[in-house]
Write an enzyme that holds these catalytic residues in place. Structure first.
Site, PDB file in Angstrom:
ATOM      1  N   GLY A  35      10.487  61.948   0.246  1.00 49.30           N
ATOM      2  CA  GLY A  35      10.225  62.481   1.577  1.00 49.30           C
ATOM      3  C   GLY A  35       9.396  61.553   2.428  1.00 49.30           C
ATOM      4  O   GLY A  35       9.094  61.866   3.586  1.00 49.30           O
TER       5      GLY A  35
ATOM      6  N   THR B 175       8.482  58.555   4.887  1.00 53.87           N
ATOM      7  CA  THR B 175       9.190  57.961   6.022  1.00 53.87           C
ATOM      8  C   THR B 175       8.555  56.627   6.416  1.00 53.87           C
ATOM      9  O   THR B 175       7.555  56.214   5.833  1.00 53.87           O
ATOM     10  CB  THR B 175       9.185  58.914   7.231  1.00 53.87           C
ATOM     11  OG1 THR B 175       7.822  59.174   7.632  1.00 53.87           O
ATOM     12  CG2 THR B 175       9.864  60.235   6.896  1.00 53.87           C
TER      13      THR B 175
ATOM     14  N   ALA C 122      15.478  62.146   2.358  1.00 52.98           N
ATOM     15  CA  ALA C 122      15.630  62.873   3.616  1.00 52.98           C
ATOM     16  C   ALA C 122      14.386  62.698   4.474  1.00 52.98           C
ATOM     17  O   ALA C 122      13.270  62.626   3.954  1.00 52.98           O
ATOM     18  CB  ALA C 122      15.867  64.350   3.354  1.00 52.98           C
TER      19      ALA C 122
ATOM     20  N   TYR D 137      12.451  67.981   4.877  1.00 57.65           N
ATOM     21  CA  TYR D 137      12.966  68.899   3.870  1.00 57.65           C
ATOM     22  C   TYR D 137      12.926  70.358   4.311  1.00 57.65           C
ATOM     23  O   TYR D 137      13.259  71.252   3.538  1.00 57.65           O
ATOM     24  CB  TYR D 137      12.195  68.711   2.558  1.00 57.65           C
ATOM     25  CG  TYR D 137      12.642  67.462   1.836  1.00 57.65           C
ATOM     26  CD1 TYR D 137      13.601  67.510   0.839  1.00 57.65           C
ATOM     27  CD2 TYR D 137      12.137  66.210   2.193  1.00 57.65           C
ATOM     28  CE1 TYR D 137      14.042  66.366   0.199  1.00 57.65           C
ATOM     29  CE2 TYR D 137      12.561  65.058   1.556  1.00 57.65           C
ATOM     30  CZ  TYR D 137      13.517  65.142   0.566  1.00 57.65           C
ATOM     31  OH  TYR D 137      13.956  63.997  -0.049  1.00 57.65           O
TER      32      TYR D 137
ATOM     33  N   HIS E 180       3.080  65.156  16.296  1.00 53.70           N
ATOM     34  CA  HIS E 180       2.465  65.336  14.989  1.00 53.70           C
ATOM     35  C   HIS E 180       0.950  65.166  15.097  1.00 53.70           C
ATOM     36  O   HIS E 180       0.432  64.739  16.120  1.00 53.70           O
ATOM     37  CB  HIS E 180       3.027  64.325  13.987  1.00 53.70           C
ATOM     38  CG  HIS E 180       4.402  64.651  13.507  1.00 53.70           C
ATOM     39  ND1 HIS E 180       5.525  64.347  14.237  1.00 53.70           N
ATOM     40  CD2 HIS E 180       4.839  65.265  12.376  1.00 53.70           C
ATOM     41  CE1 HIS E 180       6.604  64.752  13.567  1.00 53.70           C
ATOM     42  NE2 HIS E 180       6.210  65.314  12.444  1.00 53.70           N
TER      43      HIS E 180
ATOM     44  N   LYS F 208      -0.871  60.794  11.500  1.00 53.54           N
ATOM     45  CA  LYS F 208       0.458  60.266  11.153  1.00 53.54           C
ATOM     46  C   LYS F 208       0.537  58.791  11.548  1.00 53.54           C
ATOM     47  O   LYS F 208       0.161  58.416  12.665  1.00 53.54           O
ATOM     48  CB  LYS F 208       1.564  61.073  11.842  1.00 53.54           C
ATOM     49  CG  LYS F 208       2.963  60.689  11.367  1.00 53.54           C
ATOM     50  CD  LYS F 208       3.997  61.698  11.823  1.00 53.54           C
ATOM     51  CE  LYS F 208       5.400  61.325  11.373  1.00 53.54           C
ATOM     52  NZ  LYS F 208       5.503  61.245   9.897  1.00 53.54           N
TER      53      LYS F 208
ATOM     54  N   THR G 237      11.908  62.385  11.185  1.00 57.88           N
ATOM     55  CA  THR G 237      12.781  63.450  11.682  1.00 57.88           C
ATOM     56  C   THR G 237      13.369  63.094  13.031  1.00 57.88           C
ATOM     57  O   THR G 237      14.575  63.261  13.270  1.00 57.88           O
ATOM     58  CB  THR G 237      11.998  64.774  11.784  1.00 57.88           C
ATOM     59  OG1 THR G 237      11.496  65.108  10.487  1.00 57.88           O
ATOM     60  CG2 THR G 237      12.881  65.896  12.307  1.00 57.88           C
TER      61      THR G 237
END
Length: 245
Positions: free
Chosen positions: A75, A77, A99, A102, A133, A137, A144
């Site tokens: 998960g 990124t 992905a 999730y 976010h 981050k 996404t």
């Protein structure tokens, strides 16, 4: 019982994943890992790894998974092209779910965005994407948002490099018809907000998902780990897990 290795155990997502694994009767936390700890020993106890850490750790994780034959749910990124290529190559030998998100809701947003882009043609509708976010981050746009842009590029035959505009400043001139706007916001403790907007003269369609808890992502990752147990080697995403393809 699906034995899970949770990496990044001290992080916010790591803690959420541990909680989600413990809450599911079909999974158990077999081991955990943080930076500086013994990855080889931790992976030896597990059937599947759930990883929400940092992109620079992926190559080491994949290398050890290949040695031990351990399934991967990734998960994380912000990967470089080379790091993504490492995942793609490993999927020839391992079952991997990779992905950008999730959450079941976000994956529904992916599906809806594809359908909307087929109907709301760029000849009439301008497309803008926004995401927000928390202040901590480190990558932008979010994974996404990047996936939303990839879907839009696929459906509109546009290019991420040539047609996606990251923010605007100064005298920009009229908006090119094929342009897709991308706007990143950071602040507070926002878990994750994503909106795809289709704007035309006289009407506007907005598709929005807002996450208020990391458990939505953690529970989805556990669902992916359970699903992955019955899959052959290959590269999958949550659209596969949720049978949305």
């Amino acid at each position: 019982m699906n034995r899970i290795l949770v990496t990044g155990k001290s992080g916010r997502m790591g803690q959420a994943v541990i909680e989600a694994v413990n809450a599911n009767p079909d999974t158990e936390v077999a081991s955990t890992h943080d930076a500086g700890e013994d990855l080889v020993a931790a992976m030896a106890k597990a059937d599947t790894v759930i990883d929400f850490t940092i992109h620079s750790f992926t190559a080491e994780l994949v290398e050890e998974a290949l040695k031990q034959g351990t399934r991967l749910v990734i998960g994380t990124t912000g990967h470089t092209v080379e790091e993504r290529d490492t995942i793609f190559k490993a999927s020839k030998s391992l079952p991997i779910v990779f992905a950008p998100n999730y959450s079941v809701g976000v994956n529904t947003l992916f599906w809806l965005t594809r359908k909307a882009a087929k109907v709301l043609k760029q000849e009439t509708f301008d497309i803008e994407v926004t995401e927000m976010h928390h202040r901590h981050k480190i990558d932008a746009p979010s994974g996404t948002a990047r996936r939303l842009l990839e879907i839009l590029n696929e459906e509109t035959a546009t290019s991420y490099e040539k047609d996606v505009k990251h923010g605007r400043f100064g005298i920009t001139g009229a908006r090119p018809q094929r342009e897709i706007g991308m706007h990143t916001l950071r602040g507070g403790d926002v878990v994750g907000d994503h909106t795809v907007m289709f704007a035309a003269d006289g009407e506007r369609v907005e598709l929005t998902h807002k996450a208020s808890s990391r458990m939505t992502f953690a529970s989805g990752a556990v669902r992916a780990a359970i699903w992955l147990a019955d899959q052959p080697a290959g590269l999958y995403d949550m659209q596969d897990v949720l049978d949305l393809k």
